[in-house]
Design a protein around this motif. Structure first.
Motif, mmCIF file in Angstrom:
data_model
loop_
_atom_site.group_PDB
_atom_site.id
_atom_site.type_symbol
_atom_site.label_atom_id
_atom_site.label_comp_id
_atom_site.label_asym_id
_atom_site.label_seq_id
_atom_site.Cartn_x
_atom_site.Cartn_y
_atom_site.Cartn_z
ATOM 1 N N LEU A 1 0.840 -1.203 0.000
ATOM 2 C CA LEU A 1 0.000 0.000 0.000
ATOM 3 C C LEU A 1 0.872 1.250 0.000
ATOM 4 O O LEU A 1 0.604 2.206 -0.743
ATOM 5 N N LEU A 2 1.926 1.249 0.801
ATOM 6 C CA LEU A 2 2.810 2.411 0.861
ATOM 7 C C LEU A 2 3.512 2.630 -0.485
ATOM 8 O O LEU A 2 3.667 3.772 -0.931
ATOM 9 N N ASN A 3 3.911 1.549 -1.138
ATOM 10 C CA ASN A 3 4.550 1.676 -2.449
ATOM 11 C C ASN A 3 3.604 2.249 -3.494
ATOM 12 O O ASN A 3 4.012 3.038 -4.360
ATOM 13 N N ILE A 4 2.341 1.868 -3.435
ATOM 14 C CA ILE A 4 1.354 2.399 -4.385
ATOM 15 C C ILE A 4 1.106 3.878 -4.122
ATOM 16 O O ILE A 4 1.096 4.695 -5.048
ATOM 17 N N ILE A 5 0.938 4.240 -2.854
ATOM 18 C CA ILE A 5 0.728 5.643 -2.513
ATOM 19 C C ILE A 5 1.942 6.476 -2.919
ATOM 20 O O ILE A 5 1.812 7.603 -3.407
ATOM 21 N N GLY A 6 3.134 5.897 -2.757
ATOM 22 C CA GLY A 6 4.362 6.602 -3.095
ATOM 23 C C GLY A 6 4.709 6.577 -4.568
ATOM 24 O O GLY A 6 5.785 7.039 -4.960
ATOM 25 N N LEU A 7 3.810 6.025 -5.400
ATOM 26 C CA LEU A 7 3.983 5.986 -6.859
ATOM 27 C C LEU A 7 5.191 5.157 -7.274
ATOM 28 O O LEU A 7 5.791 5.381 -8.321
ATOM 29 N N LEU A 8 5.548 4.188 -6.441
ATOM 30 C CA LEU A 8 6.651 3.297 -6.767
ATOM 31 C C LEU A 8 6.177 2.080 -7.546
ATOM 32 O O LEU A 8 6.979 1.416 -8.208
ATOM 33 N N GLU A 9 4.893 1.755 -7.446
ATOM 34 C CA GLU A 9 4.289 0.716 -8.271
ATOM 35 C C GLU A 9 2.809 1.045 -8.450
ATOM 36 O O GLU A 9 2.202 1.682 -7.580
ATOM 37 N N PRO A 10 2.230 0.658 -9.586
ATOM 38 C CA PRO A 10 0.844 1.026 -9.854
ATOM 39 C C PRO A 10 -0.131 0.046 -9.223
ATOM 40 O O PRO A 10 0.192 -1.135 -9.029
ATOM 41 N N PRO A 11 -1.350 0.492 -8.929
ATOM 42 C CA PRO A 11 -2.382 -0.458 -8.523
ATOM 43 C C PRO A 11 -2.859 -1.252 -9.733
ATOM 44 O O PRO A 11 -2.706 -0.806 -10.875
ATOM 45 N N THR A 12 -3.426 -2.416 -9.492
ATOM 46 C CA THR A 12 -4.026 -3.175 -10.585
ATOM 47 C C THR A 12 -5.301 -2.492 -11.060
ATOM 48 O O THR A 12 -5.582 -2.433 -12.258
ATOM 49 N N SER A 13 -6.050 -1.937 -10.123
ATOM 50 C CA SER A 13 -7.242 -1.161 -10.460
ATOM 51 C C SER A 13 -7.532 -0.196 -9.323
ATOM 52 O O SER A 13 -6.989 -0.306 -8.219
ATOM 53 N N GLY A 14 -8.402 0.772 -9.607
ATOM 54 C CA GLY A 14 -8.714 1.800 -8.630
ATOM 55 C C GLY A 14 -8.064 3.118 -9.017
ATOM 56 O O GLY A 14 -7.272 3.194 -9.958
ATOM 57 N N THR A 15 -8.409 4.176 -8.293
ATOM 58 C CA THR A 15 -7.877 5.504 -8.600
ATOM 59 C C THR A 15 -7.113 6.066 -7.414
ATOM 60 O O THR A 15 -7.452 5.821 -6.262
ATOM 61 N N LEU A 16 -6.096 6.846 -7.744
ATOM 62 C CA LEU A 16 -5.226 7.463 -6.750
ATOM 63 C C LEU A 16 -5.031 8.923 -7.129
ATOM 64 O O LEU A 16 -4.681 9.235 -8.269
ATOM 65 N N GLN A 17 -5.289 9.815 -6.170
ATOM 66 C CA GLN A 17 -5.049 11.245 -6.362
ATOM 67 C C GLN A 17 -4.110 11.737 -5.275
ATOM 68 O O GLN A 17 -4.291 11.415 -4.101
ATOM 69 N N ILE A 18 -3.128 12.535 -5.687
ATOM 70 C CA ILE A 18 -2.208 13.165 -4.736
ATOM 71 C C ILE A 18 -2.211 14.660 -5.001
ATOM 72 O O ILE A 18 -1.941 15.094 -6.129
ATOM 73 N N ALA A 19 -2.548 15.434 -3.981
ATOM 74 C CA ALA A 19 -2.610 16.899 -4.094
ATOM 75 C C ALA A 19 -3.488 17.314 -5.273
ATOM 76 O O ALA A 19 -3.167 18.254 -6.004
ATOM 77 N N GLY A 20 -4.598 16.596 -5.470
ATOM 78 C CA GLY A 20 -5.538 16.930 -6.525
ATOM 79 C C GLY A 20 -5.191 16.399 -7.895
ATOM 80 O O GLY A 20 -5.971 16.549 -8.842
ATOM 81 N N GLN A 21 -4.033 15.745 -8.022
ATOM 82 C CA GLN A 21 -3.582 15.217 -9.308
ATOM 83 C C GLN A 21 -3.908 13.735 -9.416
ATOM 84 O O GLN A 21 -3.451 12.924 -8.604
ATOM 85 N N THR A 22 -4.722 13.369 -10.410
ATOM 86 C CA THR A 22 -5.004 11.961 -10.663
ATOM 87 C C THR A 22 -3.790 11.321 -11.344
ATOM 88 O O THR A 22 -3.266 11.855 -12.319
ATOM 89 N N THR A 23 -3.356 10.194 -10.823
ATOM 90 C CA THR A 23 -2.131 9.573 -11.326
ATOM 91 C C THR A 23 -2.382 8.614 -12.483
ATOM 92 O O THR A 23 -1.452 8.269 -13.202
ATOM 93 N N GLN A 24 -3.611 8.199 -12.651
ATOM 94 C CA GLN A 24 -3.922 7.259 -13.725
ATOM 95 C C GLN A 24 -3.588 7.884 -15.082
ATOM 96 O O GLN A 24 -3.981 8.998 -15.394
ATOM 97 N N GLY A 25 -2.847 7.160 -15.886
ATOM 98 C CA GLY A 25 -2.501 7.635 -17.225
ATOM 99 C C GLY A 25 -1.219 8.441 -17.301
ATOM 100 O O GLY A 25 -0.756 8.768 -18.402
ATOM 101 N N LEU A 26 -0.621 8.783 -16.173
ATOM 102 C CA LEU A 26 0.635 9.535 -16.200
ATOM 103 C C LEU A 26 1.777 8.614 -16.619
ATOM 104 O O LEU A 26 1.855 7.459 -16.192
ATOM 105 N N ASP A 27 2.686 9.132 -17.448
ATOM 106 C CA ASP A 27 3.842 8.320 -17.823
ATOM 107 C C ASP A 27 4.879 8.360 -16.704
ATOM 108 O O ASP A 27 4.725 9.081 -15.702
ATOM 109 N N GLU A 28 5.943 7.600 -16.870
ATOM 110 C CA GLU A 28 6.928 7.462 -15.793
ATOM 111 C C GLU A 28 7.600 8.790 -15.453
ATOM 112 O O GLU A 28 7.872 9.077 -14.281
ATOM 113 N N ALA A 29 7.845 9.619 -16.460
ATOM 114 C CA ALA A 29 8.476 10.919 -16.210
ATOM 115 C C ALA A 29 7.566 11.809 -15.365
ATOM 116 O O ALA A 29 8.023 12.484 -14.429
#
Length: 235
Positions: A52-80
């Motif tokens: 869970l900590l790795n997913i929140i820290g953007l170190l690995e993606p979830p299999t499904s579900g949505t994650l927002q950090i500081a209002g930014q949705t992470t789904q679809g973002l490239d590695e950069a």
């Protein structure tokens, strides 16, 4: 109502997908953290806390579900883009220090600024020295990690995590290698930073004494949040 620093909705994580040994580690995690919240994450070994900590820290993606950090949705973002968001938004304190052995304590603390800005200004160096002073290592600023005890290295890692004043601090057993007095001092530093800079803090801990001093305590068991309750007050 203000936008949460962190929002998780329906987070699942599976490994070995499509094989006979497919394993689901997280089962639909919903979680929200506001600015200035100081939250403990507890649970037995193997419950999914590190995943869970790795997913929140953007170190690995979830299999499904949505994650927002500081209002930014992470789904679809490239590695950069994920790397950029992680660098400017999240401060990490891992169970293991991950200090660069060839760098001094001061240089290790300044690493986030060097990575983000390409250099460390004199103002940031002064800020890094102040953080080392705050964690009791002002006299060790120019020592290499090999010259520091495990507990001292952990305090360097904590100072490094705070340097860029991140909106979200993720800490995995940040006081696990420290004696009680130093653990209390480091914990107080994290709480002070949390209140002064408005960051949200999520701290994995097996220490019930420290967990009881947080605003909220989450309990993860077998990949599911079993408890999410507010504490009566901070001690």
């Amino acid at each position: 109502m203000t936008t949460p620093i962190l929002t998780l909705q329906g987070i699942y994580k599976r490994y070995q997908i499509g094989t006979a040994v497919e394993t689901e580690v997280l089962h639909g995690i919903d979680l929200s953290l506001q600015a200035q919240e100081f939250v403990a994450l507890t649970g037995p070994s193997g419950s999914g806390k590190s995943t869970l900590l790795n997913i929140i820290g953007l170190l690995e993606p979830p299999t499904s579900g949505t994650l927002q950090i500081a209002g930014q949705t992470t789904q679809g973002l490239d590695e950069a883009a994920l790397t950029r968001l992680r660098g400017v938004t999240i401060g990490f304190v891992f169970q293991f220090h991950h200090l660069l052995p060839a760098f001094s304590a001061l240089e290790n603390v300044m690493l986030p600024a060097i990575i983000e800005q390409g250099r460390a200004s004199s103002a940031l160096e002064k800020q890094a020295l102040a953080l080392l002073e705050r964690v009791g290592l002002g006299n060790a600023a120019h020592k290499k990690p090999s010259e520091l005890s495990g507990g001292m290295q952990q305090r360097v890692a904590i100072a490094r995590a705070l340097l860029l004043q991140p909106k979200l601090i993720l800490a995995d057993e940040p006081t696990g290698n420290l004696d009680t007095k130093t653990a209390d001092e480091v914990f107080a530093l994290l709480q002070e930073f949390n209140q002064t800079h408005g960051s949200a803090c999520l701290i994995v801990t097996h220490d019930p004494r420290l967990a009881a001093r947080c605003d909220r305590q989450l309990t993860l068991v077998d990949g599911r949040l079993q408890k999410d309750f507010a504490q009566a007050s901070r001690v």
